[in-house]
Design a protein around this motif. Structure first.
Motif, PDB file in Angstrom:
ATOM      1  N   VAL A   1       0.840  -1.200   0.000  1.00  0.00           N
ATOM      2  CA  VAL A   1       0.000   0.000   0.000  1.00  0.00           C
ATOM      3  C   VAL A   1       0.876   1.253   0.000  1.00  0.00           C
ATOM      4  CG1 VAL A   1      -1.961  -1.071   1.190  1.00  0.00           C
ATOM      5  CG2 VAL A   1      -0.205   0.066   2.514  1.00  0.00           C
ATOM      6  N   GLN A   2       0.246   2.364  -0.361  1.00  0.00           N
ATOM      7  CA  GLN A   2       0.933   3.652  -0.382  1.00  0.00           C
ATOM      8  C   GLN A   2       0.096   4.652   0.408  1.00  0.00           C
ATOM      9  OE1 GLN A   2       1.656   5.018  -4.330  1.00  0.00           O
ATOM     10  NE2 GLN A   2       3.166   6.517  -3.702  1.00  0.00           N
ATOM     11  N   VAL A   3       0.761   5.506   1.159  1.00  0.00           N
ATOM     12  CA  VAL A   3       0.079   6.518   1.957  1.00  0.00           C
ATOM     13  C   VAL A   3      -0.397   7.633   1.016  1.00  0.00           C
ATOM     14  CG1 VAL A   3       0.322   8.178   3.836  1.00  0.00           C
ATOM     15  CG2 VAL A   3       1.495   5.988   3.963  1.00  0.00           C
ATOM     16  N   THR A   4      -1.704   7.962   1.060  1.00  0.00           N
ATOM     17  CA  THR A   4      -2.271   8.972   0.157  1.00  0.00           C
ATOM     18  C   THR A   4      -2.189  10.381   0.720  1.00  0.00           C
ATOM     19  OG1 THR A   4      -4.473   8.555   1.061  1.00  0.00           O
ATOM     20  CG2 THR A   4      -3.860   7.349  -0.928  1.00  0.00           C
ATOM     21  N   SER A   5      -2.178  10.502   2.036  1.00  0.00           N
ATOM     22  CA  SER A   5      -2.008  11.814   2.673  1.00  0.00           C
ATOM     23  C   SER A   5      -1.263  11.597   3.981  1.00  0.00           C
ATOM     24  CB  SER A   5      -3.365  12.474   2.928  1.00  0.00           C
ATOM     25  OG  SER A   5      -4.151  11.680   3.780  1.00  0.00           O
ATOM     26  N   ALA A   6      -0.612  12.630   4.468  1.00  0.00           N
ATOM     27  CA  ALA A   6       0.170  12.497   5.706  1.00  0.00           C
ATOM     28  C   ALA A   6      -0.682  11.831   6.782  1.00  0.00           C
ATOM     29  CB  ALA A   6       0.651  13.852   6.175  1.00  0.00           C
ATOM     30  N   ALA A   7      -0.160  10.764   7.361  1.00  0.00           N
ATOM     31  CA  ALA A   7      -0.958   9.959   8.287  1.00  0.00           C
ATOM     32  C   ALA A   7      -0.178   9.639   9.551  1.00  0.00           C
ATOM     33  CB  ALA A   7      -1.370   8.657   7.608  1.00  0.00           C
ATOM     34  N   PRO A   8      -0.819   9.789  10.703  1.00  0.00           N
ATOM     35  CA  PRO A   8      -0.164   9.422  11.959  1.00  0.00           C
ATOM     36  C   PRO A   8      -0.113   7.910  12.135  1.00  0.00           C
ATOM     37  CG  PRO A   8      -2.370  10.226  12.392  1.00  0.00           C
ATOM     38  CD  PRO A   8      -2.131  10.381  10.926  1.00  0.00           C
ATOM     39  N   VAL A   9       0.937   7.451  12.787  1.00  0.00           N
ATOM     40  CA  VAL A   9       1.081   6.031  13.122  1.00  0.00           C
ATOM     41  C   VAL A   9       0.787   5.906  14.613  1.00  0.00           C
ATOM     42  CG1 VAL A   9       2.683   4.096  13.271  1.00  0.00           C
ATOM     43  CG2 VAL A   9       2.805   5.665  11.337  1.00  0.00           C
ATOM     44  N   TYR A  10      -0.206   5.114  14.938  1.00  0.00           N
ATOM     45  CA  TYR A  10      -0.627   4.944  16.330  1.00  0.00           C
ATOM     46  C   TYR A  10      -0.006   3.696  16.940  1.00  0.00           C
ATOM     47  CZ  TYR A  10      -4.194   8.361  15.072  1.00  0.00           C
ATOM     48  OH  TYR A  10      -4.832   9.495  14.653  1.00  0.00           O
ATOM     49  N   ARG A  11       0.173   3.709  18.253  1.00  0.00           N
ATOM     50  CA  ARG A  11       0.721   2.550  18.955  1.00  0.00           C
ATOM     51  C   ARG A  11      -0.262   1.382  18.913  1.00  0.00           C
ATOM     52  NH1 ARG A  11       3.221   3.687  24.488  1.00  0.00           N
ATOM     53  NH2 ARG A  11       4.871   4.324  23.090  1.00  0.00           N
ATOM     54  N   LYS A  12      -1.541   1.674  19.108  1.00  0.00           N
ATOM     55  CA  LYS A  12      -2.596   0.653  19.054  1.00  0.00           C
ATOM     56  C   LYS A  12      -3.636   1.069  18.025  1.00  0.00           C
ATOM     57  CE  LYS A  12      -2.027  -0.721  23.857  1.00  0.00           C
ATOM     58  NZ  LYS A  12      -2.664  -0.893  25.148  1.00  0.00           N
ATOM     59  N   ALA A  13      -4.535   0.176  17.683  1.00  0.00           N
ATOM     60  CA  ALA A  13      -5.576   0.443  16.693  1.00  0.00           C
ATOM     61  C   ALA A  13      -6.700   1.249  17.317  1.00  0.00           C
ATOM     62  CB  ALA A  13      -6.098  -0.865  16.116  1.00  0.00           C
ATOM     63  N   ASN A  14      -6.373   2.482  17.734  1.00  0.00           N
ATOM     64  CA  ASN A  14      -7.323   3.334  18.422  1.00  0.00           C
ATOM     65  C   ASN A  14      -6.882   4.783  18.233  1.00  0.00           C
ATOM     66  OD1 ASN A  14      -8.919   4.712  20.254  1.00  0.00           O
ATOM     67  ND2 ASN A  14      -8.670   3.199  21.874  1.00  0.00           N
ATOM     68  N   LEU A  15      -7.824   5.665  17.920  1.00  0.00           N
ATOM     69  CA  LEU A  15      -7.486   7.080  17.717  1.00  0.00           C
ATOM     70  C   LEU A  15      -6.994   7.757  18.987  1.00  0.00           C
ATOM     71  CD1 LEU A  15     -10.370   8.216  15.346  1.00  0.00           C
ATOM     72  CD2 LEU A  15      -7.966   7.884  14.771  1.00  0.00           C
ATOM     73  N   LYS A  16      -7.340   7.205  20.146  1.00  0.00           N
ATOM     74  CA  LYS A  16      -6.902   7.770  21.424  1.00  0.00           C
ATOM     75  C   LYS A  16      -5.513   7.277  21.835  1.00  0.00           C
ATOM     76  CE  LYS A  16     -11.591   8.423  23.074  1.00  0.00           C
ATOM     77  NZ  LYS A  16     -12.573   8.083  24.086  1.00  0.00           N
ATOM     78  N   SER A  17      -4.984   6.335  21.099  1.00  0.00           N
ATOM     79  CA  SER A  17      -3.665   5.780  21.382  1.00  0.00           C
ATOM     80  C   SER A  17      -2.586   6.819  21.043  1.00  0.00           C
ATOM     81  CB  SER A  17      -3.467   4.521  20.535  1.00  0.00           C
ATOM     82  OG  SER A  17      -2.189   3.988  20.730  1.00  0.00           O
ATOM     83  N   PRO A  18      -1.429   6.759  21.723  1.00  0.00           N
ATOM     84  CA  PRO A  18      -0.348   7.712  21.430  1.00  0.00           C
ATOM     85  C   PRO A  18       0.151   7.598  19.987  1.00  0.00           C
ATOM     86  CG  PRO A  18       0.125   6.477  23.428  1.00  0.00           C
ATOM     87  CD  PRO A  18      -1.085   5.863  22.817  1.00  0.00           C
ATOM     88  N   VAL A  19       0.487   8.729  19.385  1.00  0.00           N
ATOM     89  CA  VAL A  19       1.027   8.765  18.028  1.00  0.00           C
ATOM     90  C   VAL A  19       2.534   8.517  18.101  1.00  0.00           C
ATOM     91  CG1 VAL A  19       1.407  10.209  16.004  1.00  0.00           C
ATOM     92  CG2 VAL A  19      -0.761  10.341  17.236  1.00  0.00           C
ATOM     93  N   LEU A  20       3.003   7.511  17.350  1.00  0.00           N
ATOM     94  CA  LEU A  20       4.426   7.166  17.334  1.00  0.00           C
ATOM     95  C   LEU A  20       5.205   8.008  16.338  1.00  0.00           C
ATOM     96  CD1 LEU A  20       4.130   3.279  17.381  1.00  0.00           C
ATOM     97  CD2 LEU A  20       4.538   4.794  19.308  1.00  0.00           C
ATOM     98  N   ASP A  21       4.603   8.236  15.178  1.00  0.00           N
ATOM     99  CA  ASP A  21       5.274   8.954  14.098  1.00  0.00           C
ATOM    100  C   ASP A  21       4.224   9.360  13.077  1.00  0.00           C
ATOM    101  OD1 ASP A  21       7.266  10.036  12.554  1.00  0.00           O
ATOM    102  OD2 ASP A  21       8.382   8.181  12.276  1.00  0.00           O
ATOM    103  N   THR A  22       4.621  10.129  12.086  1.00  0.00           N
ATOM    104  CA  THR A  22       3.733  10.504  10.991  1.00  0.00           C
ATOM    105  C   THR A  22       4.409  10.127   9.683  1.00  0.00           C
ATOM    106  OG1 THR A  22       2.853  12.344  12.257  1.00  0.00           O
ATOM    107  CG2 THR A  22       2.493  12.403   9.897  1.00  0.00           C
ATOM    108  N   LEU A  23       3.669   9.440   8.818  1.00  0.00           N
ATOM    109  CA  LEU A  23       4.194   9.051   7.511  1.00  0.00           C
ATOM    110  C   LEU A  23       3.750  10.070   6.478  1.00  0.00           C
ATOM    111  CD1 LEU A  23       3.550   5.202   7.572  1.00  0.00           C
ATOM    112  CD2 LEU A  23       5.655   6.425   8.072  1.00  0.00           C
ATOM    113  N   SER A  24       4.660  10.460   5.619  1.00  0.00           N
ATOM    114  CA  SER A  24       4.353  11.472   4.609  1.00  0.00           C
ATOM    115  C   SER A  24       3.659  10.849   3.397  1.00  0.00           C
ATOM    116  CB  SER A  24       5.632  12.182   4.175  1.00  0.00           C
ATOM    117  OG  SER A  24       6.539  11.246   3.638  1.00  0.00           O
ATOM    118  N   THR A  25       3.063  11.707   2.593  1.00  0.00           N
ATOM    119  CA  THR A  25       2.363  11.276   1.383  1.00  0.00           C
ATOM    120  C   THR A  25       3.331  10.552   0.449  1.00  0.00           C
ATOM    121  OG1 THR A  25       0.916  13.177   1.567  1.00  0.00           O
ATOM    122  CG2 THR A  25       0.986  12.089  -0.570  1.00  0.00           C
TER     123      THR A  25
END
Length: 103
Positions: free
Chosen positions: A40-64
């Motif tokens: 897969v390819q990231v279509t827009s800048a996307a945060p990487v979460y520790r767990k599969a939950n929006l409330k989980s801490p963000v580990l990093d952000t992947l660029s487009t």
């Protein structure tokens, strides 16, 4: 005469063994390369979460445009197995709305 024959057998055995090891290494390399090939390819800048939950801490952000290999889907998230451009991000989760299949 016996020493020459013994040396020849030893050299032939060494060459055969080396060829066999080379073949196995080449095959293993191809299998590993296929296993971690981005799907897969990231279509827009996307945060990487520790767990599969929006409330989980963000580990990093992947660029487009970043190509990644994803694993199992967990609700609206995919598990990240491998990131092609960023070798430090592993094991996080990314939302599936930010992804596009590349295969």
């Amino acid at each position: 005469m016996k020493n020459k024959a013994r040396n020849i057998v030893f050299i032939i055995g060494t060459l055969l063994f080396s060829a066999m090891i080379y073949r196995y290494a080449k095959r293993d390399h191809a299998l590993i390369k296929e296993r971690y090939r981005p799907n897969v390819q990231v279509t827009s800048a996307a945060p990487v979460y520790r767990k599969a939950n929006l409330k989980s801490p963000v580990l990093d952000t992947l660029s487009t445009g970043t190509r990644i290999k994803t694993g199992k889907q967990n609700g609206a998230f995919y598990q990240i197995i491998f990131v092609e451009d960023n070798k430090t991000v592993r094991g996080g989760y990314i939302q599936n709305v930010n992804l596009r299949k590349t295969e």
